[in-house]
Scaffold this active site. Structure first.
Site, mmCIF file in Angstrom:
data_model
loop_
_atom_site.group_PDB
_atom_site.id
_atom_site.type_symbol
_atom_site.label_atom_id
_atom_site.label_comp_id
_atom_site.label_asym_id
_atom_site.label_seq_id
_atom_site.Cartn_x
_atom_site.Cartn_y
_atom_site.Cartn_z
ATOM 1 N N GLU A 46 31.132 60.624 12.515
ATOM 2 C CA GLU A 46 30.435 61.593 11.675
ATOM 3 C C GLU A 46 30.672 61.315 10.195
ATOM 4 O O GLU A 46 29.739 61.418 9.366
ATOM 5 C CB GLU A 46 30.902 63.015 12.010
ATOM 6 C CG GLU A 46 30.628 63.433 13.442
ATOM 7 C CD GLU A 46 31.775 63.157 14.387
ATOM 8 O OE1 GLU A 46 31.987 63.970 15.306
ATOM 9 O OE2 GLU A 46 32.472 62.132 14.216
ATOM 10 N N CYS A 69 35.487 66.696 16.142
ATOM 11 C CA CYS A 69 36.857 67.183 16.247
ATOM 12 C C CYS A 69 37.116 68.300 15.243
ATOM 13 O O CYS A 69 36.441 68.419 14.218
ATOM 14 C CB CYS A 69 37.853 66.042 16.044
ATOM 15 S SG CYS A 69 37.819 65.316 14.382
ATOM 16 N N ARG A 181 36.336 42.481 31.451
ATOM 17 C CA ARG A 181 37.640 42.335 30.786
ATOM 18 C C ARG A 181 37.546 42.788 29.331
ATOM 19 O O ARG A 181 38.463 43.443 28.820
ATOM 20 C CB ARG A 181 38.109 40.881 30.854
ATOM 21 C CG ARG A 181 38.508 40.423 32.244
ATOM 22 C CD ARG A 181 38.947 38.965 32.238
ATOM 23 N NE ARG A 181 39.267 38.482 33.581
ATOM 24 C CZ ARG A 181 39.567 37.232 33.869
ATOM 25 N NH1 ARG A 181 39.596 36.316 32.899
ATOM 26 N NH2 ARG A 181 39.836 36.873 35.111
ATOM 27 N N THR A 193 48.528 36.672 43.685
ATOM 28 C CA THR A 193 47.360 36.056 43.052
ATOM 29 C C THR A 193 47.792 34.980 42.065
ATOM 30 O O THR A 193 47.159 33.927 41.955
ATOM 31 C CB THR A 193 46.522 37.133 42.343
ATOM 32 O OG1 THR A 193 46.058 38.080 43.312
ATOM 33 C CG2 THR A 193 45.329 36.518 41.633
ATOM 34 N N ASP A 197 46.348 31.397 42.670
ATOM 35 C CA ASP A 197 45.226 30.998 41.802
ATOM 36 C C ASP A 197 45.633 30.445 40.446
ATOM 37 O O ASP A 197 44.821 29.798 39.783
ATOM 38 C CB ASP A 197 44.307 32.197 41.567
ATOM 39 C CG ASP A 197 43.642 32.695 42.831
ATOM 40 O OD1 ASP A 197 43.669 31.958 43.831
ATOM 41 O OD2 ASP A 197 43.106 33.821 42.821
ATOM 42 N N LEU A 201 43.473 35.014 33.152
ATOM 43 C CA LEU A 201 43.228 36.444 32.962
ATOM 44 C C LEU A 201 42.973 36.803 31.505
ATOM 45 O O LEU A 201 43.341 37.889 31.050
ATOM 46 C CB LEU A 201 44.400 37.280 33.512
ATOM 47 C CG LEU A 201 44.665 37.159 35.014
ATOM 48 C CD1 LEU A 201 45.847 38.035 35.407
ATOM 49 C CD2 LEU A 201 43.434 37.517 35.832
ATOM 50 N N SER A 220 57.758 41.997 41.934
ATOM 51 C CA SER A 220 58.982 42.734 42.238
ATOM 52 C C SER A 220 60.226 41.857 42.194
ATOM 53 O O SER A 220 61.292 42.287 41.738
ATOM 54 C CB SER A 220 58.862 43.428 43.597
ATOM 55 O OG SER A 220 58.641 42.482 44.619
ATOM 56 N N GLU A 291 42.416 42.986 39.119
ATOM 57 C CA GLU A 291 41.934 41.726 39.689
ATOM 58 C C GLU A 291 43.022 41.231 40.633
ATOM 59 O O GLU A 291 43.779 40.318 40.307
ATOM 60 C CB GLU A 291 41.618 40.709 38.581
ATOM 61 C CG GLU A 291 40.483 41.161 37.667
ATOM 62 C CD GLU A 291 39.923 40.026 36.831
ATOM 63 O OE1 GLU A 291 39.788 38.907 37.363
ATOM 64 O OE2 GLU A 291 39.632 40.269 35.642
#
Length: 370
Positions: A46, A69, A181, A193, A197, A201, A220, A291
């Site tokens: 604004e 706001c 992304r 992954t 792969d 990313l 982990s 992903e």
């Protein structure tokens, strides 16, 4: 209002962690001012539009995609700026989803004698700020699950070389993933992954963004290879979550390579997804793109933490021994049946279905409810 929405859409990747907002000032049937909010430029949409309009804003109508706001943050209240500029009428697409401020901007305008109309292109405006709504109402990022599946619902062949990507879909679908992304603050995957792969990313859309895409890995036991593409390209944009039992020397090695590592609680080698999303929210990540592999897809879905899904479907089949979409949840058709507000498109030879699982605006009244 459609032009105000286009102005807001153009701030993708530039406005987060604030909402994407556009504003158009009209006087005597002519656009005299317009603007959108970009986080680094401070001014809200604004104020940008009012500065553009100057004195021509007096007696005008302001079309804005989100309720102005009425609180002091990094800037002053937009409702007050509209009043001081002499705007006669405000047409807003939707109320602010923030329960602490919702309706206050409209009330301030009403009190000052400004005519207020709410609900023009409301649904389109809300979809644009699903991530902001999820963040202010649930204190967690909007989670979008993206997956590419074969004709028989699999995500990877049974046998392949380790750390070698396998493309199920064509180049057009993969290009669309870059845009997903770009629209996200973070992309999240699991160590499985990474080991299979060796992905980058990164956001390779070629479009501007305010801050780097945060690349998040759930690992982990900290099995992340130090020679993986993620580690070799880390520039304060890779965050690894590990469990309490992860060995300290592995943690130190990742930190020495420029990777941030955060320990979180785990159960049966499964990291607590709510804690992880909470950490990302604290870092002002409004949106997370998943992903992931089969296990994490199922974990997020079974935990009820997926807000949206985007499913790319290829024509080729991988066979019954291939890796399923979400082991422990079910086939992609089950997910597709749960989606609402479904959109179907094609990218080259690949089909794409996208939709909503959880409404981030749940509980926010519509204009028609008043």
């Amino acid at each position: 209002m459609r032009w105000a929405l286009e102005l807001a859409r153009a701030t993708e990747g530039l406005a987060s962690p604030n909402p994407q907002v556009g504003c158009v000032i009209v006087r005597d049937g002519e656009i005299v001012g317009e603007g959108a909010h970009i986080y680094d430029n401070f001014d809200h949409a604004e104020v940008v539009a009012l500065k553009h309009a100057g004195e021509r804003a007096r007696g005008s109508t302001a079309y804005v995609t989100l309720e102005p706001c009425n609180h002091h943050g990094r800037t002053g209240p937009c409702s007050e700026a509209l009043i001081l500029a002499g705007v006669r009428r405000v047409v807003a697409a939707t109320v602010d989803p923030n329960p602490r401020v919702s309706g206050q901007g409209f009330a301030k305008l009403h009190t000052a004698g400004v005519e207020v109309i709410v609900g023009v292109l409301e649904q389109e405006a809300r979809r644009l700020n699903d991530a902001f709504a999820r963040g202010v109402r649930s204190c967690r990022p909007l989670v979008t699950l993206k997956t590419a599946v074969s004709a028989d619902g699999m995500i990877a062949p049974a046998l392949r070389e380790k750390r070698e990507p396998v493309w199920i879909t064509g180049s057009e679908a993969r290009e669309q993933v870059q845009h997903l992304r770009r629209a996200s603050d973070a992309v999240l995957t699991g160590i499985g992954t990474v080991l299979a792969d060796d992905p980058l990313l990164t956001d390779r859309s070629g479009l501007a963004r305010r801050r780097p895409l945060l690349r998040v890995v759930l690992d982990s036991q900290l099995r992340m290879p130090l020679d993986s593409q993620l580690i070799k390209t880390a520039q304060q944009d890779v965050l690894v979550f590990c469990g309490p039992a992860a060995e300290e020397h592995r943690l130190c090695a990742l930190q020495a390579a420029g990777v941030e590592v955060v320990r979180v609680e785990s159960s049966h080698d499964q990291l607590d997804l709510n804690i992880i999303l909470g950490v990302l929210s604290e870092r002002k990540m409004l949106s997370v793109l998943l992903e992931c592999g089969s296990q994490l897809n199922a974990a997020f879905l079974n935990s009820g933490l997926v807000d949206k899904a985007v499913i790319f479907s290829a024509k080729q089949s991988l066979g019954a021994d291939a890796v399923p979409f979400a082991r422990g949840f079910g086939p992609p058709e089950k997910l597709g049946e749960q989606l609402r507000n479904v959109t179907r498109t094609r990218f080259g030879e690949d089909a794409c279905i996208s939709g909503i699982l959880l409404n981030p605006w749940e509980g926010v009244p519509h204009a028609s409810d008043n």
